[in-house]
Design a protein around this motif. Structure first.
Motif, PDB file in Angstrom:
ATOM      1  N   GLN A  67       0.817  -1.213   0.000  1.00  0.00           N
ATOM      2  CA  GLN A  67       0.000   0.000   0.000  1.00  0.00           C
ATOM      3  C   GLN A  67       0.857   1.273   0.000  1.00  0.00           C
ATOM      4  OE1 GLN A  67      -3.687   0.105  -0.038  1.00  0.00           O
ATOM      5  NE2 GLN A  67      -2.869   2.003  -0.894  1.00  0.00           N
ATOM      6  N   GLN A  68       1.933   1.299   0.780  1.00  0.00           N
ATOM      7  CA  GLN A  68       2.792   2.480   0.818  1.00  0.00           C
ATOM      8  C   GLN A  68       3.378   2.779  -0.549  1.00  0.00           C
ATOM      9  OE1 GLN A  68       6.062   2.212   3.608  1.00  0.00           O
ATOM     10  NE2 GLN A  68       7.064   4.050   2.818  1.00  0.00           N
ATOM     11  N   GLN A  69       3.840   1.762  -1.238  1.00  0.00           N
ATOM     12  CA  GLN A  69       4.438   1.951  -2.568  1.00  0.00           C
ATOM     13  C   GLN A  69       3.376   2.351  -3.594  1.00  0.00           C
ATOM     14  OE1 GLN A  69       5.087  -0.867  -0.611  1.00  0.00           O
ATOM     15  NE2 GLN A  69       6.999   0.077   0.121  1.00  0.00           N
ATOM     16  N   ILE A  70       2.189   1.762  -3.520  1.00  0.00           N
ATOM     17  CA  ILE A  70       1.113   2.116  -4.445  1.00  0.00           C
ATOM     18  C   ILE A  70       0.741   3.590  -4.298  1.00  0.00           C
ATOM     19  CG2 ILE A  70      -1.316   1.720  -5.001  1.00  0.00           C
ATOM     20  CD1 ILE A  70      -0.849  -1.249  -4.208  1.00  0.00           C
ATOM     21  N   ASP A  71       0.604   4.045  -3.050  1.00  0.00           N
ATOM     22  CA  ASP A  71       0.258   5.442  -2.804  1.00  0.00           C
ATOM     23  C   ASP A  71       1.362   6.372  -3.307  1.00  0.00           C
ATOM     24  OD1 ASP A  71      -2.098   4.618  -1.636  1.00  0.00           O
ATOM     25  OD2 ASP A  71      -1.340   4.779   0.427  1.00  0.00           O
ATOM     26  N   GLY A  72       2.598   6.006  -3.068  1.00  0.00           N
ATOM     27  CA  GLY A  72       3.708   6.838  -3.507  1.00  0.00           C
ATOM     28  C   GLY A  72       3.809   6.927  -5.016  1.00  0.00           C
ATOM     29  N   LEU A  73       3.617   5.813  -5.699  1.00  0.00           N
ATOM     30  CA  LEU A  73       3.682   5.804  -7.165  1.00  0.00           C
ATOM     31  C   LEU A  73       2.536   6.609  -7.765  1.00  0.00           C
ATOM     32  CD1 LEU A  73       4.667   2.066  -7.677  1.00  0.00           C
ATOM     33  CD2 LEU A  73       6.118   4.049  -8.144  1.00  0.00           C
ATOM     34  N   LYS A  74       1.340   6.467  -7.210  1.00  0.00           N
ATOM     35  CA  LYS A  74       0.210   7.223  -7.733  1.00  0.00           C
ATOM     36  C   LYS A  74       0.433   8.726  -7.574  1.00  0.00           C
ATOM     37  CE  LYS A  74      -3.607   3.906  -7.326  1.00  0.00           C
ATOM     38  NZ  LYS A  74      -4.916   3.620  -6.684  1.00  0.00           N
ATOM     39  N   ARG A  88       6.759   2.044 -14.287  1.00  0.00           N
ATOM     40  CA  ARG A  88       7.547   2.771 -13.292  1.00  0.00           C
ATOM     41  C   ARG A  88       8.250   1.819 -12.338  1.00  0.00           C
ATOM     42  NH1 ARG A  88      10.731   6.914 -12.079  1.00  0.00           N
ATOM     43  NH2 ARG A  88      10.359   7.800 -10.001  1.00  0.00           N
ATOM     44  N   ILE A  89       7.565   0.777 -11.912  1.00  0.00           N
ATOM     45  CA  ILE A  89       8.158  -0.197 -10.997  1.00  0.00           C
ATOM     46  C   ILE A  89       9.368  -0.872 -11.631  1.00  0.00           C
ATOM     47  CG2 ILE A  89       7.745  -2.463  -9.936  1.00  0.00           C
ATOM     48  CD1 ILE A  89       4.875  -1.482  -9.367  1.00  0.00           C
ATOM     49  N   ARG A  90       9.231  -1.282 -12.872  1.00  0.00           N
ATOM     50  CA  ARG A  90      10.341  -1.976 -13.522  1.00  0.00           C
ATOM     51  C   ARG A  90      11.525  -1.040 -13.765  1.00  0.00           C
ATOM     52  NH1 ARG A  90       7.092  -5.810 -17.862  1.00  0.00           N
ATOM     53  NH2 ARG A  90       6.892  -7.630 -16.492  1.00  0.00           N
ATOM     54  N   ASP A 105      13.939  -1.077  -2.206  1.00  0.00           N
ATOM     55  CA  ASP A 105      15.133  -0.982  -3.050  1.00  0.00           C
ATOM     56  C   ASP A 105      14.863  -1.627  -4.407  1.00  0.00           C
ATOM     57  OD1 ASP A 105      15.152  -3.695  -2.526  1.00  0.00           O
ATOM     58  OD2 ASP A 105      16.968  -3.663  -1.309  1.00  0.00           O
ATOM     59  N   GLY A 106      15.909  -1.709  -5.235  1.00  0.00           N
ATOM     60  CA  GLY A 106      15.722  -2.246  -6.580  1.00  0.00           C
ATOM     61  C   GLY A 106      15.207  -3.667  -6.579  1.00  0.00           C
ATOM     62  N   THR A 107      15.749  -4.502  -5.709  1.00  0.00           N
ATOM     63  CA  THR A 107      15.288  -5.887  -5.629  1.00  0.00           C
ATOM     64  C   THR A 107      13.831  -5.959  -5.176  1.00  0.00           C
ATOM     65  OG1 THR A 107      17.530  -6.649  -5.127  1.00  0.00           O
ATOM     66  CG2 THR A 107      15.717  -8.135  -4.585  1.00  0.00           C
ATOM     67  N   GLY A 108      13.465  -5.090  -4.246  1.00  0.00           N
ATOM     68  CA  GLY A 108      12.085  -5.066  -3.774  1.00  0.00           C
ATOM     69  C   GLY A 108      11.108  -4.669  -4.862  1.00  0.00           C
ATOM     70  N   PHE A 109      11.510  -3.692  -5.693  1.00  0.00           N
ATOM     71  CA  PHE A 109      10.635  -3.309  -6.799  1.00  0.00           C
ATOM     72  C   PHE A 109      10.550  -4.412  -7.852  1.00  0.00           C
ATOM     73  CE2 PHE A 109      10.908   1.118  -5.307  1.00  0.00           C
ATOM     74  CZ  PHE A 109       9.570   1.474  -5.434  1.00  0.00           C
ATOM     75  N   ALA A 110      11.635  -5.156  -8.060  1.00  0.00           N
ATOM     76  CA  ALA A 110      11.572  -6.280  -8.997  1.00  0.00           C
ATOM     77  C   ALA A 110      10.567  -7.316  -8.507  1.00  0.00           C
ATOM     78  CB  ALA A 110      12.959  -6.900  -9.149  1.00  0.00           C
ATOM     79  N   THR A 111      10.578  -7.587  -7.203  1.00  0.00           N
ATOM     80  CA  THR A 111       9.618  -8.525  -6.633  1.00  0.00           C
ATOM     81  C   THR A 111       8.198  -7.995  -6.752  1.00  0.00           C
ATOM     82  OG1 THR A 111      11.303  -9.279  -5.062  1.00  0.00           O
ATOM     83  CG2 THR A 111       8.998  -9.796  -4.550  1.00  0.00           C
ATOM     84  N   PHE A 112       8.034  -6.700  -6.544  1.00  0.00           N
ATOM     85  CA  PHE A 112       6.720  -6.050  -6.694  1.00  0.00           C
ATOM     86  C   PHE A 112       6.214  -6.220  -8.123  1.00  0.00           C
ATOM     87  CE2 PHE A 112       4.433  -1.682  -6.023  1.00  0.00           C
ATOM     88  CZ  PHE A 112       3.209  -2.322  -6.064  1.00  0.00           C
ATOM     89  N   GLY A 113       7.083  -5.999  -9.106  1.00  0.00           N
ATOM     90  CA  GLY A 113       6.687  -6.169 -10.509  1.00  0.00           C
ATOM     91  C   GLY A 113       6.281  -7.594 -10.829  1.00  0.00           C
ATOM     92  N   GLU A 114       7.018  -8.551 -10.283  1.00  0.00           N
ATOM     93  CA  GLU A 114       6.667  -9.951 -10.505  1.00  0.00           C
ATOM     94  C   GLU A 114       5.310 -10.281  -9.888  1.00  0.00           C
ATOM     95  OE1 GLU A 114       9.902 -12.068  -8.834  1.00  0.00           O
ATOM     96  OE2 GLU A 114      11.322 -11.530 -10.443  1.00  0.00           O
ATOM     97  N   ALA A 115       5.021  -9.696  -8.744  1.00  0.00           N
ATOM     98  CA  ALA A 115       3.729  -9.931  -8.098  1.00  0.00           C
ATOM     99  C   ALA A 115       2.587  -9.372  -8.939  1.00  0.00           C
ATOM    100  CB  ALA A 115       3.725  -9.308  -6.705  1.00  0.00           C
ATOM    101  N   ILE A 116       2.804  -8.215  -9.547  1.00  0.00           N
ATOM    102  CA  ILE A 116       1.782  -7.630 -10.416  1.00  0.00           C
ATOM    103  C   ILE A 116       1.526  -8.544 -11.610  1.00  0.00           C
ATOM    104  CG2 ILE A 116       1.335  -5.761 -12.052  1.00  0.00           C
ATOM    105  CD1 ILE A 116       2.517  -3.830 -10.059  1.00  0.00           C
ATOM    106  N   PHE A 232       4.576  -5.395 -21.368  1.00  0.00           N
ATOM    107  CA  PHE A 232       3.665  -4.258 -21.352  1.00  0.00           C
ATOM    108  C   PHE A 232       4.274  -3.112 -22.149  1.00  0.00           C
ATOM    109  CE2 PHE A 232       2.775  -6.865 -17.768  1.00  0.00           C
ATOM    110  CZ  PHE A 232       1.403  -6.824 -17.640  1.00  0.00           C
ATOM    111  N   PRO A 233       3.457  -2.162 -22.631  1.00  0.00           N
ATOM    112  CA  PRO A 233       3.972  -1.041 -23.421  1.00  0.00           C
ATOM    113  C   PRO A 233       4.716  -0.042 -22.555  1.00  0.00           C
ATOM    114  CG  PRO A 233       1.645  -0.762 -23.063  1.00  0.00           C
ATOM    115  CD  PRO A 233       1.995  -2.122 -22.520  1.00  0.00           C
ATOM    116  N   GLU A 234       5.935  -0.379 -22.186  1.00  0.00           N
ATOM    117  CA  GLU A 234       6.714   0.446 -21.278  1.00  0.00           C
ATOM    118  C   GLU A 234       7.640   1.363 -22.063  1.00  0.00           C
ATOM    119  OE1 GLU A 234       8.366  -1.991 -17.939  1.00  0.00           O
ATOM    120  OE2 GLU A 234       7.691  -3.580 -19.247  1.00  0.00           O
ATOM    121  N   HIS A 235       7.543   2.666 -21.838  1.00  0.00           N
ATOM    122  CA  HIS A 235       8.370   3.620 -22.565  1.00  0.00           C
ATOM    123  C   HIS A 235       9.841   3.518 -22.152  1.00  0.00           C
ATOM    124  CE1 HIS A 235       4.786   5.414 -24.209  1.00  0.00           C
ATOM    125  NE2 HIS A 235       4.295   5.560 -23.008  1.00  0.00           N
ATOM    126  N   LEU A 236      10.093   3.083 -20.918  1.00  0.00           N
ATOM    127  CA  LEU A 236      11.459   3.083 -20.419  1.00  0.00           C
ATOM    128  C   LEU A 236      12.169   1.755 -20.626  1.00  0.00           C
ATOM    129  CD1 LEU A 236      10.938   5.069 -17.083  1.00  0.00           C
ATOM    130  CD2 LEU A 236      11.634   5.912 -19.324  1.00  0.00           C
TER     131      LEU A 236
END
Length: 402
Positions: A67-74, A88-90, A105-116, A232-236
């Motif tokens: 939830q903290q990361q979702i709120d921050g990204l939004k 953005r997560i990737r 951190d970077g590893t945590g965001f990678a795990t977040f992306g995999e969960a999505i 996904f259509p990721e610009h980055l």
């Protein structure tokens, strides 16, 4: 002030004749709105949610952990759909390393992306209703006649619904992969299209359930429904989107539209995808003999990306619920009071409702219209065009470029 009108009988009679025959090169562009307009086996909708519904379901499931990361990204993103958030997560997972953003951190965001990806895979891994479906109707239309050219289906959807529909009636299709143990992608076969016309081409522009990276880092098809390597259509992530098969499939879409006398019909597609819209824009401008018919679910004023393309390209036509933009001319739908012939009433009811709204922006009436195109009820000649205008002089709607 001149008010233009479009006679739906004229356009649908012409389209019905085209799709009933097997002589023209025809493609379908199918977006997320297609599966969102299909019924579940229990009679409820949607079979698979569109992007907004998918976003809500995924983020709600992951909120207890992220939830903290979702709120921050939004807070830092202008758009809050799941594809933008995942992009953005990737990107964060690749660049921040051991530093932390929104307490990950970077590893945590990678795990977040995999969960999505995992949650998206669970949502889109569904089966077609046994009693019949829009995709089954489209497959019946495709297989119901001898064709000079194969039908090519371009889709951004990750589900396996088209594969199921083809396999249920033992209809052959080619998705760019070949092999037995670990089917690999063959870009040469995609570009050359050497297979017989009875083999439908099924091009998954953004990847698919069952695709994953091999030990060599190449994309293979597993035949399962895992979702770890959805694209996904990721610009980055320019490097990823340019790898085969994604670049080869986008090239195939452009090559299709650069072929003389082709027709691409879209359903459930918003044209908000920048990569695909740019490819369509370029190809249609270079080849005036090709056409796109965009069947949209909403009213015309709410179909901004499609209308932008139609404004620039006379061979890009938009058919919305209340109005159409054909050959650059915007006009309201206006059917003549009298039927063109005594048999046309049931046919008109397949694309116009009792209030005069155009219905083929929804996948189920769209598919039924195509499947019924070989019915004996047909015009001996195209209907005469009836022009009406609020103020003189009237404009004369032109026939669609096909």
């Amino acid at each position: 002030m001149t008010v233009s009108i479009h006679n739906p009988d004229q356009y649908m009679a012409a389209l019905r004749t085209i799709v009933a025959q097997g002589r023209k090169r025809i493609g379908l562009l199918v977006g997320a709105g297609a599966a969102a307009g299909m019924v579940k086996p229990d009679g409820t909708y949607p079979l698979i949610p569109a992007v907004a519904g998918l976003t809500d379901q995924v983020l709600t499931t992951l909120a207890p952990t992220y939830q903290q990361q979702i709120d921050g990204l939004k807070a830092e993103l202008a758009q809050h759909d799941i594809e933008t958030i995942l992009s953005r997560i990737r990107s964060l997972s690749q660049v921040i390393g051991s530093a932390k953003v929104h307490d990950l951190d970077g590893t945590g965001f990678a795990t977040f992306g995999e969960a999505i990806c995992s949650e998206i895979g669970k949502i889109v891994d569904v089966r077609l209703p046994a009693a019949g479906s829009a995709y089954a109707h489209l497959v019946n239309w495709i297989t119901g006649t001898t064709r000079d050219y194969p039908v090519e289906i371009f889709t951004t959807n990750y589900d396996l619904l088209f594969e199921e529909a083809f396999e249920s009636v033992r209809a052959p299709y080619f998705d760019g992969f070949t092999g037995g143990r670990e089917p690999f992608f063959d870009p040469v076969s995609v570009s050359r299209s050497d297979l017989p016309a009875r083999w439908t081409r099924l091009w998954k522009l953004h990847g698919s359930l069952g695709w994953r990276a091999s030990a060599k880092g190449e994309v293979i098809r597993t035949g399962q429904s895992s979702a770890s390597h959805l694209v996904f259509p990721e610009h980055l992530k320019y490097d990823q989107t340019q790898k085969a098969p994604y670049a080869a499939l986008l090239d195939r879409l452009r090559a299709f539209l650069l072929t003389p006398d082709t027709l691409l019909v879209s359903i459930g597609f918003s044209f908000a995808d920048a990569h695909i819209a740019a490819g369509l824009d370029e190809a249609l401008a270079a080849n005036p003999s090709s056409s796109v018919f965009a069947f949209q679910y909403k009213i015309l004023d709410e179909e901004g990306p499609a209308c932008d393309l139609a404004r620039r390209l006379p061979n890009f036509s938009v058919y919305a619920r209340d109005q159409a933009k054909v050959n650059g001319i915007r006009g309201v739908w206006k059917a003549p009071a009298e039927l063109p012939n005594k048999d046309w009433g049931p046919i008109r009811s397949t694309y116009l409702d009792k209030d005069g709204n155009f219905m083929l922006g929804a996948i189920e009436p769209f598919a039924r219209f195509f499947a019924a195109s070989r019915s004996i009820q047909a015009f001996p000649t195209p209907p005469a065009l009836t022009a009406t205008a609020a103020v003189m002089p009237p404009t004369t709607p032109t026939a669609p470029v096909v």
